[in-house]
Design a protein around this motif. Sequence first.
Motif, PDB file in Angstrom:
ATOM      1  N   TYR A  59       0.717 -31.087   3.799  1.00 17.56           N
ATOM      2  CA  TYR A  59       1.302 -29.752   3.656  1.00 17.56           C
ATOM      3  C   TYR A  59       1.179 -28.978   4.960  1.00 17.56           C
ATOM      4  CZ  TYR A  59       2.040 -25.025   1.820  1.00 17.56           C
ATOM      5  OH  TYR A  59       2.494 -23.749   1.593  1.00 17.56           O
ATOM      6  N   ALA A  60       0.060 -29.108   5.641  1.00 12.80           N
ATOM      7  CA  ALA A  60      -0.134 -28.421   6.923  1.00 12.80           C
ATOM      8  C   ALA A  60       0.913 -28.878   7.938  1.00 12.80           C
ATOM      9  CB  ALA A  60      -1.546 -28.679   7.457  1.00 12.80           C
ATOM     10  N   GLU A  61       1.209 -30.149   7.936  1.00 20.01           N
ATOM     11  CA  GLU A  61       2.226 -30.688   8.843  1.00 20.01           C
ATOM     12  C   GLU A  61       3.611 -30.141   8.484  1.00 20.01           C
ATOM     13  OE1 GLU A  61       3.600 -35.089  10.427  1.00 20.01           O
ATOM     14  OE2 GLU A  61       1.914 -34.929   9.047  1.00 20.01           O
ATOM     15  N   LEU A  62       3.891 -30.016   7.199  1.00 28.00           N
ATOM     16  CA  LEU A  62       5.163 -29.447   6.757  1.00 28.00           C
ATOM     17  C   LEU A  62       5.288 -27.995   7.222  1.00 28.00           C
ATOM     18  CD1 LEU A  62       7.789 -29.636   5.077  1.00 28.00           C
ATOM     19  CD2 LEU A  62       6.429 -28.993   3.085  1.00 28.00           C
ATOM     20  N   LEU A  63       4.213 -27.238   7.101  1.00 28.80           N
ATOM     21  CA  LEU A  63       4.218 -25.853   7.581  1.00 28.80           C
ATOM     22  C   LEU A  63       4.434 -25.791   9.086  1.00 28.80           C
ATOM     23  CD1 LEU A  63       1.297 -24.281   5.502  1.00 28.80           C
ATOM     24  CD2 LEU A  63       3.762 -24.014   5.140  1.00 28.80           C
ATOM     25  N   ARG A  64       3.810 -26.718   9.804  1.00 27.56           N
ATOM     26  CA  ARG A  64       3.947 -26.768  11.263  1.00 27.56           C
ATOM     27  C   ARG A  64       5.396 -27.069  11.668  1.00 27.56           C
ATOM     28  NH1 ARG A  64      -0.639 -29.223  11.701  1.00 27.56           N
ATOM     29  NH2 ARG A  64       0.208 -31.310  11.769  1.00 27.56           N
ATOM     30  N   ILE A  65       6.023 -27.989  10.957  1.00 30.30           N
ATOM     31  CA  ILE A  65       7.434 -28.316  11.238  1.00 30.30           C
ATOM     32  C   ILE A  65       8.303 -27.082  11.000  1.00 30.30           C
ATOM     33  CG2 ILE A  65       9.432 -29.638  10.407  1.00 30.30           C
ATOM     34  CD1 ILE A  65       7.718 -31.394  12.050  1.00 30.30           C
ATOM     35  N   GLY A  66       8.061 -26.375   9.909  1.00 30.03           N
ATOM     36  CA  GLY A  66       8.818 -25.157   9.622  1.00 30.03           C
ATOM     37  C   GLY A  66       8.636 -24.109  10.707  1.00 30.03           C
ATOM     38  N   GLN A  67       7.408 -23.977  11.178  1.00 27.07           N
ATOM     39  CA  GLN A  67       7.120 -23.017  12.247  1.00 27.07           C
ATOM     40  C   GLN A  67       7.830 -23.417  13.545  1.00 27.07           C
ATOM     41  OE1 GLN A  67       2.969 -22.773  13.202  1.00 27.07           O
ATOM     42  NE2 GLN A  67       3.225 -20.981  14.506  1.00 27.07           N
ATOM     43  N   ARG A  68       7.805 -24.697  13.866  1.00 29.75           N
ATOM     44  CA  ARG A  68       8.463 -25.169  15.087  1.00 29.75           C
ATOM     45  C   ARG A  68       9.977 -25.034  14.999  1.00 29.75           C
ATOM     46  NH1 ARG A  68       6.365 -30.312  17.685  1.00 29.75           N
ATOM     47  NH2 ARG A  68       7.398 -29.343  19.438  1.00 29.75           N
ATOM     48  N   LEU A  69      10.558 -25.241  13.802  1.00 33.22           N
ATOM     49  CA  LEU A  69      11.994 -25.027  13.623  1.00 33.22           C
ATOM     50  C   LEU A  69      12.362 -23.589  13.973  1.00 33.22           C
ATOM     51  CD1 LEU A  69      12.827 -26.902  10.296  1.00 33.22           C
ATOM     52  CD2 LEU A  69      13.746 -27.403  12.551  1.00 33.22           C
ATOM     53  N   GLU A  70      11.526 -22.671  13.528  1.00 34.20           N
ATOM     54  CA  GLU A  70      11.810 -21.266  13.806  1.00 34.20           C
ATOM     55  C   GLU A  70      11.604 -20.931  15.280  1.00 34.20           C
ATOM     56  OE1 GLU A  70      10.959 -16.835  12.022  1.00 34.20           O
ATOM     57  OE2 GLU A  70      10.111 -18.578  11.025  1.00 34.20           O
ATOM     58  N   GLU A  71      10.525 -21.426  15.868  1.00 33.43           N
ATOM     59  CA  GLU A  71      10.239 -21.131  17.269  1.00 33.43           C
ATOM     60  C   GLU A  71      11.265 -21.746  18.214  1.00 33.43           C
ATOM     61  OE1 GLU A  71       6.350 -22.714  17.818  1.00 33.43           O
ATOM     62  OE2 GLU A  71       5.365 -21.055  16.788  1.00 33.43           O
ATOM     63  N   GLN A  72      11.595 -23.011  17.996  1.00 32.66           N
ATOM     64  CA  GLN A  72      12.425 -23.729  18.948  1.00 32.66           C
ATOM     65  C   GLN A  72      13.920 -23.582  18.701  1.00 32.66           C
ATOM     66  OE1 GLN A  72      11.042 -27.772  19.019  1.00 32.66           O
ATOM     67  NE2 GLN A  72       9.110 -27.218  20.001  1.00 32.66           N
ATOM     68  N   LEU A  73      14.326 -23.424  17.434  1.00 30.19           N
ATOM     69  CA  LEU A  73      15.750 -23.404  17.119  1.00 30.19           C
ATOM     70  C   LEU A  73      16.212 -22.113  16.447  1.00 30.19           C
ATOM     71  CD1 LEU A  73      16.041 -27.041  15.736  1.00 30.19           C
ATOM     72  CD2 LEU A  73      16.684 -26.235  18.012  1.00 30.19           C
ATOM     73  N   GLY A  74      15.279 -21.272  16.025  1.00 32.98           N
ATOM     74  CA  GLY A  74      15.650 -20.045  15.330  1.00 32.98           C
ATOM     75  C   GLY A  74      16.063 -20.280  13.895  1.00 32.98           C
ATOM     76  N   ILE A  75      15.629 -21.403  13.313  1.00 28.73           N
ATOM     77  CA  ILE A  75      15.980 -21.761  11.931  1.00 28.73           C
ATOM     78  C   ILE A  75      14.800 -21.414  11.026  1.00 28.73           C
ATOM     79  CG2 ILE A  75      16.551 -23.654  10.371  1.00 28.73           C
ATOM     80  CD1 ILE A  75      17.732 -25.127  12.781  1.00 28.73           C
ATOM     81  N   ARG A  76      15.047 -20.561  10.032  1.00 35.67           N
ATOM     82  CA  ARG A  76      13.982 -20.167   9.103  1.00 35.67           C
ATOM     83  C   ARG A  76      14.042 -21.048   7.862  1.00 35.67           C
ATOM     84  NH1 ARG A  76      10.873 -15.314   8.428  1.00 35.67           N
ATOM     85  NH2 ARG A  76      11.852 -14.774  10.379  1.00 35.67           N
ATOM     86  N   LEU A  77      12.940 -21.713   7.582  1.00 36.21           N
ATOM     87  CA  LEU A  77      12.814 -22.620   6.447  1.00 36.21           C
ATOM     88  C   LEU A  77      11.891 -21.995   5.413  1.00 36.21           C
ATOM     89  CD1 LEU A  77      13.081 -25.479   5.135  1.00 36.21           C
ATOM     90  CD2 LEU A  77      11.101 -26.130   6.510  1.00 36.21           C
ATOM     91  N   THR A  78      12.339 -21.985   4.156  1.00 37.32           N
ATOM     92  CA  THR A  78      11.525 -21.463   3.066  1.00 37.32           C
ATOM     93  C   THR A  78      11.458 -22.512   1.967  1.00 37.32           C
ATOM     94  OG1 THR A  78      12.373 -19.261   3.544  1.00 37.32           O
ATOM     95  CG2 THR A  78      11.234 -19.542   1.464  1.00 37.32           C
ATOM     96  N   ILE A  79      10.229 -22.825   1.534  1.00 33.45           N
ATOM     97  CA  ILE A  79      10.028 -23.766   0.435  1.00 33.45           C
ATOM     98  C   ILE A  79       9.151 -23.069  -0.599  1.00 33.45           C
ATOM     99  CG2 ILE A  79       9.167 -26.031  -0.246  1.00 33.45           C
ATOM    100  CD1 ILE A  79       9.384 -26.847   2.718  1.00 33.45           C
TER     101      ILE A  79
END
Length: 138
Positions: A59-79
């Motif tokens: 789960y921590a890795e999933l959160l990290r991927i979501g954070q990196r999507l937002e930081e690097q691409l500006g894509i907000r992921l919500t689960i």
Amino acid sequence: MLTPPPTLPFPIRKECPPGACDCRRELLLDDPHADLRVLRLTKEEEKRLIERIETIASYAELLRIGQRLEEQLGIRLTIAPGPNEVRTVRGFVIDIATVPGLCRKTRQAIPAAIRRCLENRPEIAFAILDAHDLLGQG
């Protein structure tokens, strides 16, 4: 008259066939002040991202991927758990915020990859439920 896309210091995603997508890529390229980070997600990079999401181990890795999507691409992921019972991974609401330049297929591929990850790693699904206090441990 069509203007050529600006020259950028990084490769950008090729445009979708006319009528096949609603990404509004042209509007993004026409605006000199637009956030072009999302265009860095080329088809090859998207394939790598999908493969990476499918192999998430915690789960921590999933959160990290979501954070990196937002930081690097500006894509907000919500689960989050859906409004009804969560009996399968289909009960989770996985939302990708609509961002100009983000291809419709990508907005569908990322949640599908996350669902496959949750099917393969049910402990991550339980961690999401626990984080939303649906297991009653809080």
